[in-house]
Design a protein around this motif. Structure first.
Motif, short mmCIF file in Angstrom:
data_model
loop_
_atom_site.label_atom_id
_atom_site.label_comp_id
_atom_site.label_asym_id
_atom_site.label_seq_id
_atom_site.Cartn_x
_atom_site.Cartn_y
_atom_site.Cartn_z
N ARG A 1 0.86 -1.19 0.00
CA ARG A 1 0.00 0.00 0.00
C ARG A 1 0.90 1.24 0.00
NH1 ARG A 1 -0.10 1.82 5.39
NH2 ARG A 1 0.76 0.29 6.84
N GLN B 1 -0.16 4.96 0.69
CA GLN B 1 -1.18 5.95 0.93
C GLN B 1 -0.95 6.62 2.28
OE1 GLN B 1 -4.71 3.49 0.79
NE2 GLN B 1 -4.67 3.13 3.00
N ASP C 1 -5.73 7.72 3.83
CA ASP C 1 -6.65 7.27 2.78
C ASP C 1 -6.45 7.98 1.44
OD1 ASP C 1 -7.86 5.48 4.55
OD2 ASP C 1 -9.28 7.00 5.26
N TYR C 2 -5.37 8.77 1.33
CA TYR C 2 -5.07 9.40 0.05
C TYR C 2 -4.14 8.50 -0.74
CZ TYR C 2 -3.55 12.81 -3.42
OH TYR C 2 -3.27 13.45 -4.60
N ASP C 3 -4.59 8.04 -1.90
CA ASP C 3 -3.83 7.10 -2.72
C ASP C 3 -2.66 7.81 -3.37
OD1 ASP C 3 -3.01 4.88 -4.08
OD2 ASP C 3 -4.50 5.06 -5.68
#
Length: 351
Positions: free
Chosen positions: A162, A164, A167-169
């Motif tokens: 992951r 991020q 929650d910001y990709d």
């Protein structure tokens, strides 16, 4: 025995609230965060991101070589430690946020740097460089032969599970750019703070003459190990960004040539400088691309095949480096400073 004391003026010196350096830094940050609006994905992913990351790695090595006077040609080892540590922390501790993971990966690389910096207490110069090069072979063998580090992958490659923050990709080119530029900006500020602190002054005293530094009370052994640790901290985070912010996937062999490239960045950009590392990184990244584009414009069909063309590009690249080092041994940063001083002198004379 006397100790090194920080001298303080009897009266505080009045300085302008916003100096030229502050304005330049603010302007640079504004320009950096405005880049995604002007550059496409190719420029971000293939040119800007690797240049910034390699410049950050150059800062890590420059803190050791330029400011402390210690030789290291095993930078890739600590970059790979940072990359594999980041991968395993993200995989096995998913509750940790990405910034914390990067800091922990840097600390793990710093611990390894301190261990491999122990020979600096006894040896120096070429022999110290050879011992640090051993770290690169050791960790390449370790990450290749023990599949646990790559989560038992058959190909021994790693990729970030992951990427991020809150929650910001960050998987897109713009997201990875913001991750790289924000991390680099914070580490540049940290590097300046270290260099201007008592630790930085003691490093430079050790660089100039370690025996004299010991006489005036500097704990040379501690400062050398601290230099290795901080240098490896920077390199570890740079390695994590290189693996996941630039390459996307990586393995133990992806860092093979990085040690010498980072060494060239420091030499070309200038030792004992911070921003000069980005000039050296831009030279290392952009010159091969320019040579490749130039070969498309000029008819080089007489060379026969692509292998001969690639070798010619390597020869030209090496020749440019040699000429640059002969004509400007203090690096591109020194050339830039002289250019700025010349412009200032011309402006003053015209006034």
């Amino acid at each position: 025995m006397t100790t090194l004391q920080e001298s303080a003026p009897s009266e505080p010196l009045r300085r302008p609230a916003f100096g030229v350096g502050t304005i330049a830094i603010v302007a640079g940050l504004i320009a950096a965060f405005a880049v995604p609006a002007l550059a496409d994905d190719y420029w971000l992913s293939s040119i800007i991101i690797p240049t910034v990351i390699m410049g950050l790695a150059g800062i890590g090595l420059n803190l050791l070589m330029g400011y402390t006077g210690l030789v290291s040609i095993g930078s890739a080892a600590f970059m790979s430690i940072g990359a594999f540590s980041t991968y395993n922390l993200l995989l096995r501790a998913p509750f940790l946020p990405l910034p914390v993971v990067l800091i922990l990966a840097g600390l793990i690389a710093a611990a390894a740097g301190v261990i491999f910096g122990l020979p600096s207490l006894r040896i120096k110069g070429f022999y110290l460089g050879a011992s640090t090069l051993g770290a690169q072979f050791l960790f390449e063998w370790l990450f290749t032969n023990f599949s646990w580090f790559s989560n038992d992958s058959q190909s021994l490659t790693i990729s970030a599970p992951r990427l991020q923050i809150l929650d910001y990709d960050l998987q897109s080119a713009t997201g990875r750019y913001y991750l790289v530029i924000a991390t680099t900006a914070l580490l540049i500020a940290l590097a300046f703070a270290i260099v201007k602190s008592r630790v930085g002054r003691e490093w430079m005293a050790i660089r100039d003459m370690d025996v004299a530094a010991s006489v005036i009370g500097i704990r040379v052994a501690r400062r050398k190990l601290l230099s290795f640790g901080i240098s490896s901290f920077f390199l570890g985070i740079a390695g994590a960004l290189w693996a996941f912010g630039y390459l996307g996937t990586s393995d133990a062999h992806a860092f093979n040539l990085e040690s010498f490239q980072i060494l060239f960045i420091v030499i070309i950009g200038g030792v004992a400088t911070i921003f000069g590392n980005f000039l050296g990184a831009a030279f290392i990244v952009l010159t091969p691309i320019l040579l490749d584009r130039l070969s498309l414009v000029i008819d080089l069909s007489f060379l026969g095949d692509q292998g001969a063309l690639a070798n010619l590009q390597h020869i030209i690249f090496g020749t440019i480096i040699i000429v640059l080092l002969v004509k400007e041994p203090d690096g591109l940063s020194s050339l830039g400073r002289r250019g700025v001083e010349a412009l200032r002198s011309r402006a003053r004379s015209s006034n």
